[in-house]
Design an enzyme around this catalytic site. Structure first.
Site: not given
Length: 226
Positions: A2, A106
């Site tokens: 992340c 992402e």
């Protein structure tokens, strides 16, 4: 991993949602949080004998580190090794926290150097609680933190092989308490809860840390990917 996320709730909103005392400096909402940025977190305060909303620098720096610079490489802690690695184990044992987020980003390579950005967020718009660790560094006790990540599952695995360890409300007390069985504490999100997370294609502007604002999380035309 992340590496970017959004956290836009006010201190008052977070205090109410997490049933926590607000001791944090007010932060501007950010739709493009990057490593070393200041972020809100929820932790147990011995002084207040309660949960508190506090502020930390994203990227955990162990107390023994010579300076803060290494924090940029410590934004994530893998669930598989968090209980044993020297950098994270003391915080996992005694200094766990929740890191509030609206969602995270992402990227998926589509062709050549082209990438499609995706934003993962709660389908009902409620805040997400990432499992996190915190530590205090230096004589001024600078708070720093990391997001615990785990293997992605379901549709999320089509975007990236890792995801934040997200904790539903019934798991917050055990996570924040310290101690406990690592295997039980690090259980991934249930399949039902995973299905409630929206995977949203968004524009490429989020790739630049200088860009910010609600437009970064607005959906764009779906690409042929899944």
């Amino acid at each position: 991993m992340c590496g970017r996320y959004a956290t836009t709730r006010t201190n008052a909103d977070l205090s109410s949602f997490f049933e926590a005392v607000d001791v944090a400096e007010p932060l501007r909402p950010s739709w493009n949080v990057a490593p070393t940025d200041p972020v809100p977190l929820v932790r147990i305060s011995q002084r207040h004998e309660a949960r508190v909303i506090d502020t930390a620098r994203w990227g955990l720096v162990p107390p023994w580190a010579p300076d803060l610079r290494g924090g940029a490489r410590m934004i994530n802690a893998r669930a598989e090794t968090v209980a044993t690695l020297r950098s994270f184990a003391p915080s996992f044992a005694r200094r766990r926290c929740l890191i509030p987020a609206d969602g995270w980003f992402e990227w998926v390579r589509t062709s050549g150097k082209q990438k499609q950005a995706y934003y993962m967020t709660s389908g009902d718009g409620a805040p997400l609680a990432f499992a996190g660790l915190w530590s205090a560094w230096g004589p001024e006790a600078v708070l720093t933190c990391s997001v615990v990540t785990t293997a992605a599952a379901g549709n999320l695995a089509r975007v990236h092989d890792r995801m934040p360890l997200i904790l539903p409300a019934d798991r917050w007390p055990d996570w924040l308490a310290g101690g406990g069985d690592p295997e039980q504490l690090l259980v991934p999100l249930s399949e039902r809860d995973l299905e409630a997370i929206e995977v949203r294609p968004v524009g490429s502007e989020v790739g630049n840390v200088r860009n910010n604002g609600p437009a970064l999380v607005k959906p764009v035309a779906e690409v042929t990917l899944f």
